[in-house]
Scaffold this motif. Sequence first.
Motif: not given
Lengths: 346, 346, 346, 346
Positions: B96-97, B91-94, B101-102, B99, B132-133, B291
Amino acid sequence: MQAVTFQAPGEVRVQEKPDPEPAAAGDAVVRVTAAGVCGSDLHILHGRHPVEEGFTIGHEFTGEVVAVADGVTRVKPGDRVTGSFVTACGNCFFCARGEFHHCVDQRIFGHGKISGDLQGAQADRVLVPNADMTLRPVPDGLDDDVALFAGDVMNTGVFAVRSAQVAPGDSVAILGMGPVGLCAVQAARHAGARTVLAVDAVEDRLEMARTFGAIPVHLTEQDPRAEVKRHTEGRGTDVGIEAVGTPAALDLAIRLTRRAGRLAVIGVHGKPCEVHMGLLWNKSLTVTTGLSNVLAHFDDVLALLAAGELDPSPLVQRHLPLSQAQEAYAAYDRREALKIVLTPGG
Amino acid sequence: MQAVTFQAPGEVRVQEKPDPEPAAAGDAVVRVTAAGVCGSDLHILHGRHPVEEGFTIGHEFTGEVVAVADGVTRVKPGDRVTGSFVTACGNCFFCARGEFHHCVDQRIFGHGKISGDLQGAQADRVLVPNADMTLRPVPDGLDDDVALFAGDVMNTGVFAVRSAQVAPGDSVAILGMGPVGLCAVQAARHAGARTVLAVDAVEDRLEMARTFGAIPVHLTEQDPRAEVKRHTEGRGTDVGIEAVGTPAALDLAIRLTRRAGRLAVIGVHGKPCEVHMGLLWNKSLTVTTGLSNVLAHFDDVLALLAAGELDPSPLVQRHLPLSQAQEAYAAYDRREALKIVLTPGG
Amino acid sequence: MQAVTFQAPGEVRVQEKPDPEPAAAGDAVVRVTAAGVCGSDLHILHGRHPVEEGFTIGHEFTGEVVAVADGVTRVKPGDRVTGSFVTACGNCFFCARGEFHHCVDQRIFGHGKISGDLQGAQADRVLVPNADMTLRPVPDGLDDDVALFAGDVMNTGVFAVRSAQVAPGDSVAILGMGPVGLCAVQAARHAGARTVLAVDAVEDRLEMARTFGAIPVHLTEQDPRAEVKRHTEGRGTDVGIEAVGTPAALDLAIRLTRRAGRLAVIGVHGKPCEVHMGLLWNKSLTVTTGLSNVLAHFDDVLALLAAGELDPSPLVQRHLPLSQAQEAYAAYDRREALKIVLTPGG
Amino acid sequence: MQAVTFQAPGEVRVQEKPDPEPAAAGDAVVRVTAAGVCGSDLHILHGRHPVEEGFTIGHEFTGEVVAVADGVTRVKPGDRVTGSFVTACGNCFFCARGEFHHCVDQRIFGHGKISGDLQGAQADRVLVPNADMTLRPVPDGLDDDVALFAGDVMNTGVFAVRSAQVAPGDSVAILGMGPVGLCAVQAARHAGARTVLAVDAVEDRLEMARTFGAIPVHLTEQDPRAEVKRHTEGRGTDVGIEAVGTPAALDLAIRLTRRAGRLAVIGVHGKPCEVHMGLLWNKSLTVTTGLSNVLAHFDDVLALLAAGELDPSPLVQRHLPLSQAQEAYAAYDRREALKIVLTPGG
């Protein structure tokens, strides 16, 4: 004709030379009406890039076609044109992949035997190989000295922005407000970057960056890392553009770019140096490097200049007749202007 | 339950611990049926990555779900599953993109407080956040010890190949035939790479690379630069993959990759080092680092393993019961196997 | 609370309903402060999209969180938020690929049982599932009625531009100057499109397109094909955007787009129709279709609205209290405004 | 020399013609050693594509360069070469963007005045314009009749796979097991597609698809939609490739492709037809169309053929001397072979 030639480190001279003629199929000869002096010309002036004594220098030009050899179909005598600073064959392994900047037959105007032995454009006339690729007609209404940005400086700014995949809404940190960095500011804003942070230590250049839509950040009087954090919710910018070419600038660019971000290194690097690979790796940066792929973007950049969407004209801070090239080089070496344009035949 | 724990540099131990229970929404508990020992576990063993005394280690696992908390919808008790070595919030900025791994809430199994304080998987049971992830059902017919490559080692090989945009017909040089490098050979061939050159100094590993479809190149007994030139019409490979993590390997990777090529650095770099920026820049390389984005490729890699299109089973050269973990670590530290799988409850 | 409900084709009504409460993990309840009336609401009004009698309609909203269930971590009571018109689970096959618009558990606000049975947002309060994905905090200083464009209309304009890969310097023809087409004009210009030709038959809309930076082209009083040719050296535009949803508009879009160009069809198509496949094929067009992937672009669009880089406020031509929803629908049906915003609690 | 010429609908003939000579800069003359008969030749045979009486036909060829004009630098007399079926200038708006298949000076071998007035290759000798782009040296060891797939049929199969962005692990449905469809099967498998479903109604072709790594699906004796669902967890394939060129095939391809999937239409469409835009739109398909961009992929395809990674040799089911071209056309028209190769000078 008159031509600006390299003589010895620190010395250029205007000398008489015979007019060039088309020699091979595909050649054109252009009567130069404007020729730029560029940062890389200073590398030649100071002997850092080796050029033979008497070699004509200069690689940014606008002019009028006066002769063409067989096989030239896209330009004809009388056309007003501008040139790429570099040629390509259009047919080799690299050209077939659109990687024109690594053409196996690459030649650079005015950079001596080592770069393809192609006489430069700071002269009344210049011989242009593979004219169909190297030249473009200049759209009506576009100034000579703006047009010559299409084949070099603005092209490089656009290349940086495209290499780093700047997308609408992105934040971008650009290090180095020389001509290329300033053009990158324009290109980034034009590509929709929301926040462009321009980092330099020269007040005038920061002020120009501000007028181009950037947030100026003074390299030493402010804390670039703190400023970037402040404008990016603490994350760093989506994109970094390093337009200086020093280890310190590269290091700072790595620090300013966010995790999983993109970093375009367009500042010229020629040597090994220490790079914080640990930081780079931890951040998963994608790094693009190298010279602009000028011919891949030439049409687009010229069209954007013609439309006024990109406008480097504020960088042209001085015009001098070609005959005063020595003075122009001295002034440019003192950083008295961001771009000086020489006018032949004056 | 039994769990493999870090004690002090050079010392791991199997000790009794209470069974974990789901604690927060989204948690699952998995009864482990196979747990891999990985190269990064050796960093912990030797104290290079700091882990608390008594902390359970291990991050590669297959097993059976035995309990789930509220909010878990994709797996249920009884499901056979494998895990990602790393979690993400989604759900975070990364995230949502894409990404993952960050992710700002990233946690790595078995890597101590510094990496999210998440107990490891070399144990009878492991607590799995955001199940779930983090988990995926294992397709029928896929072996436990092959499945655990999906969330770490093979995933990283595929990530390298995708990051470097390996396309059908490409030539690829891969440096380092450890588990990740060998998986990258398979992934590159599977992505259609025509010529894969595998560089290492260990005969057995080169031989395995050969059986995976690579041309083996001995690092010291052959001249890697000459071999690469010989197979690429003198140009260098379209893609380089550096799977070692040393300055020397990085330097060689830069030299083996052709102009305008792509270089994926998946070998772990943790410090500054000298990089030949001049060469990198002259070649216009695009460099990707960091990574693997495990969660972005988890489904795909698992499906390719299930279909047998990627098959790392030759790397699993030893199985030991979990109770003999000390022996397993000692053997792995002596490089006696490319992958050792621990079997709990044995 | 008060809620706007569908009654029968042609009839909506404001009626009393119980306040919603969080029911499942992840739910939030939002007190609505602004709710948009959208073109797709007219499909419901006229019975073209089936909705049950008494179902609350509306899917564009800004408001304040008043309650959250377990598992909500990104918003909290008191936060000012705006919503996506559509939900996604974040975990299925499609969500894992970033294709949130095809989530297997997709639910659309206010579109009846057939679209996930989720009561709408034209009400004093709205129940929001998976609030961490469906809602976003509204940046300070951003108006309620501009913010609600982020989760629907402007998002769709940006989606069209990204799907069609509009790049700096491109020429773009946009068919249909309804709210989505006008937003696409802004998004295309913001992405660096040099020439945006806006085609419609309504003078006011063409005039607004002009103020957004487009060249207006009257569908019937001018010859759109001739106008496009005139601005593109006879080639057609690099990109076409069809924002109408009729066979005629699609056909014209195919004709206006140049060979090897890209065409984004965001106008809603629901039936088979004749398409000139021969022309499409001869031109080698790449065609993208379908609903906006709202959640993939939500953060970006909201940030661009907050920065003022995209500004749909001129489209909001009328505000009415929620209690006058019937009048609002009648006015919108008569096309008296490009966007009407309802204000609950008025 | 002898040449196969069009005479009237249904009639081709072998006739004497003067040997061609290089006429313009960039020309080469090739002595043909193998010339393919292609499906599009049947369009000419039956008068569906207009060609002048006496015009030499054929556009797939391998041979030996016997003469070159000025400006040819990449091939020389004595070189064994194969040709693209289509030429490009390398310099126009489209070529500069790598869109060689839309070159403004495009000429197609053997397709009459309407397609650039370029005599065909089913002859003892063929005149080749812009030889540096149109020809490629054939790697040693590669058969004549395999090499000629590089410039047409296999190139198109690879183009379809690249256009649709087939990635490792993808599922792909290919409609139509003619020569192009069969080549697409190979290209999709080579690009890492995990599940390739080959749809046709001809048993032999399905069987060949099976040997190429596809799952054969009989168009009428099986239910293609059910088969695709069965192999894709009910979703449809990630990618559809329509290699037939009929409205029915296009419709089925839309139905077989999953939501948010990619569809490459390489079957030739020449007319308007009904398309289920509603279904296409609901599924958010991305559709690519048109002729292969042969010159963009020529080197790659040739290299993959030379490496044996792609191998269309099973399609070559008959060889005949050029003098028996009439019989070859009759047999090909009766679908007695997937590819017939004519041998001049026999």
